[in-house]
Design a protein around this motif. Structure first.
Motif, PDB file in Angstrom:
ATOM      1  N   THR A   1      -2.157  -3.544  -1.927  1.00 39.79           N
ATOM      2  CA  THR A   1      -1.453  -3.305  -3.182  1.00 39.79           C
ATOM      3  C   THR A   1       0.032  -3.522  -2.950  1.00 39.79           C
ATOM      4  OG1 THR A   1      -3.111  -1.694  -3.899  1.00 39.79           O
ATOM      5  CG2 THR A   1      -0.959  -1.627  -4.983  1.00 39.79           C
ATOM      6  N   VAL A   2       0.587  -4.467  -3.696  1.00 41.29           N
ATOM      7  CA  VAL A   2       2.008  -4.797  -3.565  1.00 41.29           C
ATOM      8  C   VAL A   2       2.748  -4.185  -4.748  1.00 41.29           C
ATOM      9  CG1 VAL A   2       3.713  -6.633  -3.354  1.00 41.29           C
ATOM     10  CG2 VAL A   2       1.416  -6.937  -2.391  1.00 41.29           C
ATOM     11  N   GLU A   3       3.698  -3.280  -4.462  1.00 43.30           N
ATOM     12  CA  GLU A   3       4.532  -2.710  -5.510  1.00 43.30           C
ATOM     13  C   GLU A   3       5.843  -3.465  -5.558  1.00 43.30           C
ATOM     14  OE1 GLU A   3       6.490   1.580  -6.950  1.00 43.30           O
ATOM     15  OE2 GLU A   3       5.315   1.440  -5.086  1.00 43.30           O
TER      16      GLU A   3
ATOM     17  N   ASP B   1       0.856  -1.180   0.000  1.00 46.63           N
ATOM     18  CA  ASP B   1       0.000   0.000   0.000  1.00 46.63           C
ATOM     19  C   ASP B   1       0.899   1.239   0.000  1.00 46.63           C
ATOM     20  OD1 ASP B   1      -2.366  -1.437  -0.159  1.00 46.63           O
ATOM     21  OD2 ASP B   1      -2.611  -1.538   2.020  1.00 46.63           O
ATOM     22  N   ASP B   2       0.719   2.100   0.989  1.00 47.47           N
ATOM     23  CA  ASP B   2       1.527   3.318   1.044  1.00 47.47           C
ATOM     24  C   ASP B   2       2.751   3.168   1.950  1.00 47.47           C
ATOM     25  OD1 ASP B   2      -0.267   4.606  -0.637  1.00 47.47           O
ATOM     26  OD2 ASP B   2      -1.516   5.289   1.056  1.00 47.47           O
TER      27      ASP B   2
ATOM     28  N   SER C   1       9.043  -1.298 -12.593  1.00 44.32           N
ATOM     29  CA  SER C   1       8.162  -1.364 -11.428  1.00 44.32           C
ATOM     30  C   SER C   1       6.730  -1.640 -11.867  1.00 44.32           C
ATOM     31  CB  SER C   1       8.238  -0.054 -10.642  1.00 44.32           C
ATOM     32  OG  SER C   1       7.322  -0.048  -9.578  1.00 44.32           O
ATOM     33  N   GLN C   2       6.031  -2.462 -11.045  1.00 42.54           N
ATOM     34  CA  GLN C   2       4.619  -2.751 -11.301  1.00 42.54           C
ATOM     35  C   GLN C   2       3.922  -3.031  -9.985  1.00 42.54           C
ATOM     36  OE1 GLN C   2       3.876  -6.877 -12.995  1.00 42.54           O
ATOM     37  NE2 GLN C   2       6.064  -6.630 -13.548  1.00 42.54           N
ATOM     38  N   LYS C   3       2.578  -2.966 -10.019  1.00 45.51           N
ATOM     39  CA  LYS C   3       1.780  -3.177  -8.822  1.00 45.51           C
ATOM     40  C   LYS C   3       0.799  -4.316  -9.056  1.00 45.51           C
ATOM     41  CE  LYS C   3       2.042   1.650  -7.292  1.00 45.51           C
ATOM     42  NZ  LYS C   3       1.284   2.879  -6.928  1.00 45.51           N
TER      43      LYS C   3
ATOM     44  N   GLN D   1      -2.446  -6.736  -6.859  1.00 43.08           N
ATOM     45  CA  GLN D   1      -3.364  -6.798  -5.734  1.00 43.08           C
ATOM     46  C   GLN D   1      -3.290  -8.184  -5.111  1.00 43.08           C
ATOM     47  OE1 GLN D   1      -5.303  -4.084  -4.757  1.00 43.08           O
ATOM     48  NE2 GLN D   1      -4.135  -2.991  -6.337  1.00 43.08           N
TER      49      GLN D   1
END
Length: 478
Positions: free
Chosen positions: A459-461, A435-436, A468-470, A472
């Motif tokens: 959300t996993v970055e 997340d953040d 880089s990608q994200k 769920q």
């Protein structure tokens, strides 16, 4: 008196043989004649030889004219004899007037002022006078020391004992302001207990905090009591601040957070006041209370050094395997403080002391760590309710990595059927945020996931192949 005659034995040993005349044998070679030195030169004879008949012991003065003979009225051989360095050759030795020096042309030992009076300087003093002065000082010192010694030797000794002696005390006593360490300790110590664990012949000690006095619930560290769980003959005992003790039973343990809850059958326990983790800031004064090294009721103080510090816990000989987001403090914490209280200036419990940083000696070096009170409250409520605690899980094993500009958690493997596998996370992905919340190490990844509940969608970055990608992920229950 004539000497006694020699005995026959002495005469035979030391006497002159009858055939020898004289002191030495006649056949010895004669001694060589001593050489006669040459006569001295005529110049030396004239300069140093004896005087001629009718002349005195010294030569004539440079003028060549002898002076008058010494008389009672004229001891010198000419009128200017006082300023002439040549003496009367026939005069005996004598002392003249003391020398007078011209201070301007040639300074000397005698100094006179404008009126002709002699000035006395320290360097003009004679050695005798200075020696007398030093001896006088030594005499005074010896006499004074002797008198002092005599007086102390002859003084009467006072009695060794003095019955009825009363020592004075300050009035009034010390004033303690509200919020002082002493006031906090007086308030919190009754809610802190010592935990004694015995398994066979082995024993250990720790600390605990009463969180529910009505029902007798005490929170402590899992690594303090895990060795006695389900072990036949093991004993756990809680000792309170008044010295009384009570047997304790394990309500539940959580190795993933290093927390455990005990229960004692003792009414009227003092309950600790629970604070909130969100109210704690770096620099707040704190007090640690526990039983370090078995010394019950020990109080130390310091400040909050840091917050949200990821710390991996792995108690030796226990099943503890946890990563906590710790409250860091410089309040001295030592072995035995585990499970004890970390309270703020109001006396509210803000953490459970659980670990220390050490250089290998095992003692405090000013870095201690406590489990935040919000985590303690959540886990303790679950343990009291069901005996177990639940945690969220992503389903990956990772290690800390960095590329020099950014840190992260490298995925080493993904558990089949886990939340990570369902989200498409692969091995060698680098997770950099949940997340953040930024993730800079494997410990920060565990803390970020554990802060969520099972079933939460996060959300996993991640970084894969340089980009880089994200994704769920729905968290599982550990």
């Amino acid at each position: 008196m004539d000497a006694p005659p020699a005995s026959p034995a002495q005469a035979g040993a030391f006497g002159r043989p009858a055939t020898v005349e004289g002191s030495f044998s006649g056949d010895r070679p004669p001694l060589p004649a001593r050489p006669v030195p040459p006569p001295p030169p005529e110049a030396l004879i004239r300069a140093f030889g004896p005087p001629a008949p009718g002349r005195g012991g010294l030569q004539d003065p440079p003028s060549g004219r002898p002076g008058r003979r010494r008389t009672a009225a004229g001891p010198w051989w000419k009128a200017d004899a006082r300023s002439d360095p040549w003496r009367d050759p026939a005069a005996p030795a004598g002392l003249g007037a003391p020398a007078v020096y011209d201070e301007d042309a040639q300074p000397g030992p005698v100094v006179v002022d404008a009126q002709g009076r002699r000035k006395v300087r320290l360097r003009d003093l004679s050695i005798r006078l200075m020696t007398l002065a030093v001896l006088g000082l030594l005499l005074v010192a010896v006499v004074g020391g002797g008198v002092g010694w005599y007086l102390t030797r002859t003084a009467e000794e006072t009695p060794l004992l003095s019955p009825g002696t009363t020592l004075s005390q300050v009035e009034p006593g010390i004033t303690r302001e509200p919020g002082s360490v002493s006031g906090i300790a007086e308030q919190v110590i009754p809610a802190v207990v010592s935990i004694e664990v015995r398994v066979g012949q082995a024993g250990a000690t720790g600390s605990g905090v009463v969180i529910d006095g009505a029902d007798g619930y005490i929170v402590t560290n899992n690594h303090v009591v895990s060795g006695a769980d389900d072990v036949e003959g093991a004993e756990i005992r809680a000792v309170f601040s008044d010295g009384s003790g009570s047997a304790a039973r394990i309500v539940g343990r959580d190795p993933a957070s290093d927390l455990a809850v005990l229960k004692v059958e003792k009414p009227g326990l003092v309950t600790a006041s629970l604070g909130r983790s969100g109210d704690v800031v770096v620099g707040d004064p704190v007090v640690a209370i526990g039983s370090p090294l078995g010394l019950a009721g020990t109080v130390t103080s310091g400040i909050v050094s840091s917050l949200d510090r990821p710390v991996r816990l792995s108690g030796e000989g226990t099943d503890t395997n946890a990563v906590i987001s710790a409250v860091q403090t410089d309040a001295p914490i030592n072995p035995g403080n585990s499970g004890g209280a970390l309270v703020d200036a109001s006396g509210a419990l803000i953490g459970i002391n659980t670990a220390i940083a050490s250089t290998g000696a095992g003692g405090s070096i000013g870095l201690g760590f406590a489990i935040p009170i919000d985590t303690v409250k959540r886990i303790a409520e679950q343990l009291i309710s069901s005996g177990t605690a639940v945690h969220a899980a992503l389903g990956v094993n990772a290690r800390s990595v960095t590329d020099g500009t950014r840190d992260g958690a490298l995925v080493l493997n993904v558990e089949p059927g886990s939340a990570a596998a369902e989200a498409g996370i692969r091995e060698e992905d680098i997770i950099i945020a949940i997340d953040d919340t930024e993730v800079g190490s494997s410990e920060e990844l565990v803390v970020a996931v554990d802060a969520r509940a099972p079933g939460d969608v996060v959300t996993v970055e991640l970084v894969r192949g340089g980009s880089s990608q994200k994704v769920q992920a729905t968290l599982d229950q550990a």
